[in-house]
Design an enzyme around this catalytic site. Structure first.
Site, mmCIF file in Angstrom:
data_model
loop_
_atom_site.group_PDB
_atom_site.id
_atom_site.type_symbol
_atom_site.label_atom_id
_atom_site.label_comp_id
_atom_site.label_asym_id
_atom_site.label_seq_id
_atom_site.Cartn_x
_atom_site.Cartn_y
_atom_site.Cartn_z
ATOM 1 N N GLY A 46 24.681 38.898 39.122
ATOM 2 C CA GLY A 46 24.992 40.090 38.324
ATOM 3 C C GLY A 46 24.205 40.260 37.042
ATOM 4 C CG ASP A 105 38.068 40.079 34.237
ATOM 5 O OD1 ASP A 105 38.879 40.451 33.387
ATOM 6 O OD2 ASP A 105 38.214 40.306 35.454
HETATM 7 P P1 XMP Z 1 35.982 35.713 34.615
HETATM 8 O O1 XMP Z 1 37.352 36.310 34.838
HETATM 9 O O2 XMP Z 1 35.938 34.259 34.929
HETATM 10 O O3 XMP Z 1 35.106 36.407 35.719
HETATM 11 O O4 XMP Z 1 35.465 36.042 33.239
HETATM 12 C C1 XMP Z 1 33.929 37.029 35.455
HETATM 13 C C2 XMP Z 1 33.240 37.317 36.762
HETATM 14 O O5 XMP Z 1 34.074 38.163 37.596
HETATM 15 C C3 XMP Z 1 33.310 39.183 38.174
HETATM 16 N N1 XMP Z 1 33.823 40.488 37.731
HETATM 17 C C4 XMP Z 1 33.341 41.695 38.084
HETATM 18 N N2 XMP Z 1 32.295 42.036 38.857
HETATM 19 N N3 XMP Z 1 32.764 44.332 38.462
HETATM 20 C C5 XMP Z 1 32.025 43.372 39.060
HETATM 21 O O6 XMP Z 1 31.072 43.707 39.761
HETATM 22 C C6 XMP Z 1 33.829 44.072 37.665
HETATM 23 O O7 XMP Z 1 34.482 44.977 37.154
HETATM 24 C C7 XMP Z 1 34.123 42.674 37.469
HETATM 25 N N4 XMP Z 1 35.076 42.023 36.741
HETATM 26 C C8 XMP Z 1 34.867 40.702 36.927
HETATM 27 C C9 XMP Z 1 31.885 38.943 37.739
HETATM 28 O O8 XMP Z 1 31.219 38.217 38.748
HETATM 29 C C10 XMP Z 1 31.974 38.090 36.514
HETATM 30 O O9 XMP Z 1 30.882 37.202 36.337
HETATM 31 MG MG MG Z 2 28.825 37.294 37.240
#
Ligand code: XMP
Ligand code: MG
Length: 182
Positions: A46, A105
């Site tokens: 990403g 996130d």
């Molecule tokens: P955490 O919760 O560990 O996760 O901070 C972060 C990862 O979750 C994915 N992620 C998303 N990917 N759209 C996406 O395409 C979103 O809205 C989204 N929210 C979380 C992403 O891989 C990130 O690195």
């Molecule tokens: Mg990611």
């Protein structure tokens, strides 16, 4: 006004807005790391789009490397336990490491990654995230030093972010139409 993909319900951040946000962060990093030994580490996949723009907006000398991680669990919720699928090629000991992420996130993925990287004794370790999905009443597991912008608690795509590996190439960030999911 850019053309909106037919699957996109709403554009949250336009290409023009994104470019100016990234330039702002790049300028800040250039100042903060002027006399440092900067290594940018992008988390695949990403963060590649953000990485490409960010590195070109930083003026001080830098090196880049990549890591790929995969989350354990059902894939919809962050478990905080990640497996390193692709490790760094570079030795980061005594270097100033800046992790480049697409979206923060819960922060659990990065918390785990940072703990792992700290064992390699970098001179410093910070995070630059393109988006920060900060939800009211919820604490993020880590504090990013650089944030392009905050984003609402919705599933977003574009500018590197995907849904089922699609839409990463959109130059803007948007929310998908609900019918695309079903
Ligand atoms: P955490 O919760 O560990 O996760 O901070 C972060 C990862 O979750 C994915 N992620 C998303 N990917 N759209 C996406 O395409 C979103 O809205 C989204 N929210 C979380 C992403 O891989 C990130 O690195
Ligand atoms: Mg990611």
């Amino acid at each position: 006004m850019e053309t909106q993909h037919p699957d996109v319900e709403k554009i949250l951040f336009s290409e023009t807005e994104i470019q100016s946000m990234v330039k702002r962060i790049g300028k800040q990093i250039s100042e903060d790391y002027a006399d440092k030994d900067l290594v940018l580490i992008a988390v695949l996949r990403g963060a590649v789009v953000f990485m490409g723009d960010l590195m070109r907006s930083i003026e001080c000398p830098l090196a880049i490397d990549f890591m790929a991680v995969s989350s354990y669990g059902d894939g919809t919720k962050s478990s905080g336990v990640v497996r390193i699928v692709k490790d760094l090629d570079m030795d980061i000991k005594d270097r100033d490491v800046l992790i480049v992420e697409d979206i923060l996130d819960t922060g659990l993925t990065l918390k785990y990654l940072m703990k792992n990287l700290l064992h390699r004794h970098p001179a410093s370790l910070e995070v630059a995230t393109f988006l920060w999905k900060d939800v009211e009443g919820r604490e993020t597991a880590i504090e990013p030093k650089y944030v392009c912008t905050h984003c609402p608690d919705e599933f977003v795509i574009g500018y590197g972010l995907d849904y089922a590996e699609r839409y990463r190439n959109l130059p803007y960030v948007g929310i998908l139409k609900p019918e695309v999911y079903s």
